[in-house]
Design a protein around this motif. Structure first.
Motif, short mmCIF file in Angstrom:
data_model
loop_
_atom_site.label_atom_id
_atom_site.label_comp_id
_atom_site.label_asym_id
_atom_site.label_seq_id
_atom_site.Cartn_x
_atom_site.Cartn_y
_atom_site.Cartn_z
N ALA A 88 -13.16 -8.53 24.10
CA ALA A 88 -13.17 -9.25 25.38
C ALA A 88 -14.40 -8.95 26.22
O ALA A 88 -15.03 -9.87 26.77
CB ALA A 88 -11.89 -8.94 26.16
N GLU A 89 -14.77 -7.69 26.35
CA GLU A 89 -15.90 -7.36 27.21
C GLU A 89 -17.21 -7.84 26.60
O GLU A 89 -18.10 -8.35 27.32
CB GLU A 89 -15.97 -5.86 27.47
CG GLU A 89 -17.03 -5.43 28.48
CD GLU A 89 -16.80 -5.97 29.89
OE1 GLU A 89 -17.72 -5.87 30.72
OE2 GLU A 89 -15.70 -6.49 30.17
N GLY A 90 -17.36 -7.73 25.29
CA GLY A 90 -18.56 -8.25 24.65
C GLY A 90 -18.70 -9.74 24.84
O GLY A 90 -19.80 -10.25 25.11
N LEU A 91 -17.59 -10.48 24.71
CA LEU A 91 -17.63 -11.92 24.91
C LEU A 91 -17.97 -12.26 26.36
O LEU A 91 -18.74 -13.20 26.63
CB LEU A 91 -16.28 -12.53 24.53
CG LEU A 91 -15.96 -12.54 23.03
CD1 LEU A 91 -14.49 -12.89 22.80
CD2 LEU A 91 -16.86 -13.52 22.28
N ALA A 92 -17.40 -11.51 27.31
CA ALA A 92 -17.69 -11.76 28.72
C ALA A 92 -19.17 -11.52 29.02
O ALA A 92 -19.82 -12.33 29.71
CB ALA A 92 -16.82 -10.87 29.59
N ALA A 108 -12.74 -13.83 33.59
CA ALA A 108 -11.67 -14.80 33.81
C ALA A 108 -11.69 -15.88 32.73
O ALA A 108 -10.63 -16.35 32.29
CB ALA A 108 -11.80 -15.42 35.19
N GLU A 109 -12.88 -16.27 32.28
CA GLU A 109 -12.96 -17.26 31.20
C GLU A 109 -12.40 -16.71 29.90
O GLU A 109 -11.74 -17.43 29.15
CB GLU A 109 -14.40 -17.73 31.00
CG GLU A 109 -14.50 -18.80 29.93
CD GLU A 109 -15.88 -19.42 29.79
OE1 GLU A 109 -16.14 -20.04 28.73
OE2 GLU A 109 -16.68 -19.31 30.72
N VAL A 110 -12.67 -15.44 29.62
CA VAL A 110 -12.08 -14.83 28.43
C VAL A 110 -10.56 -14.86 28.52
O VAL A 110 -9.86 -15.16 27.53
CB VAL A 110 -12.59 -13.38 28.24
CG1 VAL A 110 -11.86 -12.71 27.08
CG2 VAL A 110 -14.09 -13.37 27.98
N GLN A 111 -10.01 -14.56 29.69
CA GLN A 111 -8.56 -14.62 29.86
C GLN A 111 -8.03 -16.05 29.69
O GLN A 111 -6.95 -16.27 29.13
CB GLN A 111 -8.17 -14.07 31.24
CG GLN A 111 -8.40 -12.58 31.39
CD GLN A 111 -7.73 -11.76 30.30
OE1 GLN A 111 -6.53 -11.92 30.03
NE2 GLN A 111 -8.49 -10.87 29.67
N PRO A 160 -18.35 -22.28 27.75
CA PRO A 160 -18.54 -22.40 26.29
C PRO A 160 -17.48 -21.69 25.45
O PRO A 160 -17.16 -22.15 24.36
CB PRO A 160 -19.93 -21.81 26.06
CG PRO A 160 -20.20 -20.95 27.25
CD PRO A 160 -19.49 -21.60 28.39
N LEU A 161 -16.94 -20.58 25.94
CA LEU A 161 -15.91 -19.88 25.18
C LEU A 161 -14.56 -20.58 25.30
O LEU A 161 -13.89 -20.87 24.31
CB LEU A 161 -15.79 -18.43 25.65
CG LEU A 161 -14.70 -17.61 24.95
CD1 LEU A 161 -15.03 -17.39 23.48
CD2 LEU A 161 -14.49 -16.27 25.65
N ILE A 448 -6.11 -25.04 44.41
CA ILE A 448 -7.22 -25.50 43.58
C ILE A 448 -6.96 -25.10 42.13
O ILE A 448 -5.94 -24.49 41.81
CB ILE A 448 -8.56 -24.94 44.08
CG1 ILE A 448 -8.55 -23.40 44.12
CG2 ILE A 448 -8.90 -25.52 45.44
CD1 ILE A 448 -9.88 -22.78 44.48
N GLY A 449 -7.90 -25.42 41.26
CA GLY A 449 -7.78 -25.08 39.85
C GLY A 449 -8.04 -23.61 39.63
O GLY A 449 -8.15 -22.84 40.58
N PRO A 450 -8.12 -23.20 38.37
CA PRO A 450 -8.25 -24.08 37.21
C PRO A 450 -6.92 -24.71 36.80
O PRO A 450 -5.84 -24.25 37.21
CB PRO A 450 -8.76 -23.13 36.12
CG PRO A 450 -8.20 -21.80 36.50
CD PRO A 450 -8.22 -21.78 38.00
#
Length: 489
Positions: A88-92, A108-111, A160-161, A448-450
């Protein structure tokens, strides 16, 4: 430390991930860090031959993958989920480095990506068809779901993820094979996910990732005779081109395209809450969100108070190094995107808008390199101004006063887009009248979103066809087969 996390996820040399293997590319492209314009990676530049190879491998793998059964395919998604969690941290950090969003938004995008995996991994024992009553005894009618075959997925650079898994998870759990083409600006996240798909044991050819230009590689994927479904998130211009190419083959297309969301604040709204949300919706990811608040309409009786509250919120935002935990706004993804936003801002000022806060002169020192745009609040915007019509996709927040409900409904609907809309009021009747009247695929009331995974993310008008997420999004990736059975002797 972060570089080590990232490099462990990427191929050692520029390559395409096809048929479970890395295929080195002859032509290459540099990937830049939008915060400082450094070269952070080199990727292969694919072409029509790349598309042919990827789709052919996908078609070979798809039949055996479909025969595994839904529960077994869902188990593979669970293993992929575990791989994403472990990295997760590497992807973030990779998201921050190639796309520019602040680290807290990247996490947050990883989550968000993990939520998409959890949802679709949970479909292993879903209902997959229906049995219907026949008009004749001794007969049945059954309707079952079957995969299309090979899916071409073209994904954008702003998430992108998450967009990778928004397409891949439902497509493969439904029994399809998928070829993903990421944006040229942000290919590294998809290549990292190819590595994790491999580690998760997803069979070779079920997920392929190819990198290169949309006009050649993307077009070749869409037009390939073995591509049976296209799903794309991106600009309306690109969506129209894809739709035209797919029409020649008569294959289904799912498109999530541009947006120009109106943010409506009625006289009785909680102004502090509405102001905070208006800023968050507009400024998140440097304004690069398809459902972002693109035009804010505020009742004239509370306009001045609302503007003051918005300016207070924007004043607290920190623009700077996206790797820092305290940063709120990073750079735009590219020089072209930065220049586009600045052109929209210049045109708005020429048409009479006034800067209530921000503007190019407010950029902090030390940001000479990179693609930076300062968060800006505009007032005095005419109801027919260009900035209220074209998708700006940047941290520019125009505020317009309206006099009555019918007027704001007319203004909100006067757009070629219809993806999302926002309504702030404490009156349920007002809220529901606006929900009834707004020409939008999504309406958010006092929030609001997401968007959420068990909803359905879909636009009206030139904002798209089809959609993503939830039960209806899953059905994008399956078609029906009807069986008429007579068991009379």
């Amino acid at each position: 430390m972060y570089d080590e996390l990232i490099q462990a996820l990427l191929p050692r040399e520029p390559a395409q991930f096809i048929g479970g293997q890395w295929h080195p590319g002859r032509e290459t492209r540099d990937v830049l860090n939008p915060a400082d314009e450094r070269v952070i990676g080199v990727v292969a530049e694919g072409d029509e031959h790349t598309a042919e190879l990827a789709v052919s491998h996908a078609a070979k793998a798809q039949k055996a993958w479909a025969r595994l059964g839904l529960a077994a395919r869902a188990d593979h998604l669970q293993r992929l989920l575990e791989q994403v969690q472990s990295n997760a941290e590497g992807l973030a950090r990779l998201l921050v480095t190639e796309q520019g969003k602040p680290i807290k938004e990247a996490r947050a995008e990883v989550q968000m990506a993990l939520t998409m995996l959890r949802y679709h991994a949970g479909l292993g024992f879903r209902q997959t068809g229906q049995v219907m009553a026949s008009g004749t005894p001794g007969r049945t009618i059954s309707i079952r779901e079957e995969p299309y075959g090979v899916v071409a997925a073209i994904i954008p650079w702003n998430f992108p993820l998450a967009m990778f898994l928004r397409k891949v998870a439902p497509a493969i759990v439904a029994g399809n094979a998928i070829v993903v083409k990421p944006s040229e600006n942000t290919p590294l996240s998809s290549l990292a996910m190819a590595t994790l798909c491999q580690r998760a044991g997803i069979p070779a050819g079920v997920v392929s990732v190819v990198t290169g230009p949309g006009k050649s590689l993307g077009d070749a994927l869409v037009r390939h005779p073995k591509t049976q479904l296209v799903t794309m998130t991106g600009s309306t211009r690109a969506g129209v081109q894809i739709l035209q190419a797919a029409a020649e083959k008569v294959i289904p297309v799912s498109l999530e395209l541009g947006g120009k969301a109106p943010f409506i604040v009625m006289a009785d709204a909680d102004l502090e809450r509405a102001a905070k949300d208006a800023v968050a919706s507009r400024m998140t990811n440097c304004g690069q969100v398809c459902i972002a608040n693109e035009r804010t309409y505020v009742h004239a009786s509370v306009h001045d108070r609302f503007v003051e509250a918005v300016v207070r919120e924007v004043q607290h935002l920190k623009l700077g190094n996206p790797q820092d935990d305290g940063t709120d706004i990073g750079p735009k993804v590219s020089a072209a995107e930065r220049d586009s936003v600045n052109a929209h801002l210049k045109r708005a000022l020429e048409q009479g808008a006034k800067i209530a806060f921000g503007g190019s002169q407010t950029l902090p020192a030390g940001l000479e390199k990179g693609y930076w745009v300062a968060p800006t609040v505009l007032t005095g915007v005419g109801a027919d101004a260009d900035v209220l019509r074209a998708e700006v996709f940047g941290p520019v927040l125009p505020i317009v006063a309206f006099e009555h409900e019918e007027q704001v409904i007319e203004w909100a609907n006067d757009s070629e887009y219809g993806l999302s809309a926002y309504v702030y009021t404490q009156n349920l009747g007002t809220a529901m009248r606006l929900v009834d009247e707004l020409e939008s695929g999504e309406v958010y009331v006092n929030r609001i979103g997401p968007e959420e995974i068990n909803g359905f993310h879909a636009g009206w008008k030139r904002s798209g066809l089809g959609g993503d997420d939830g039960e209806q999004g899953y059905r994008t990736y399956v078609r029906t087969k009807v069986t008429y059975l007579d068991y009379n002797r």
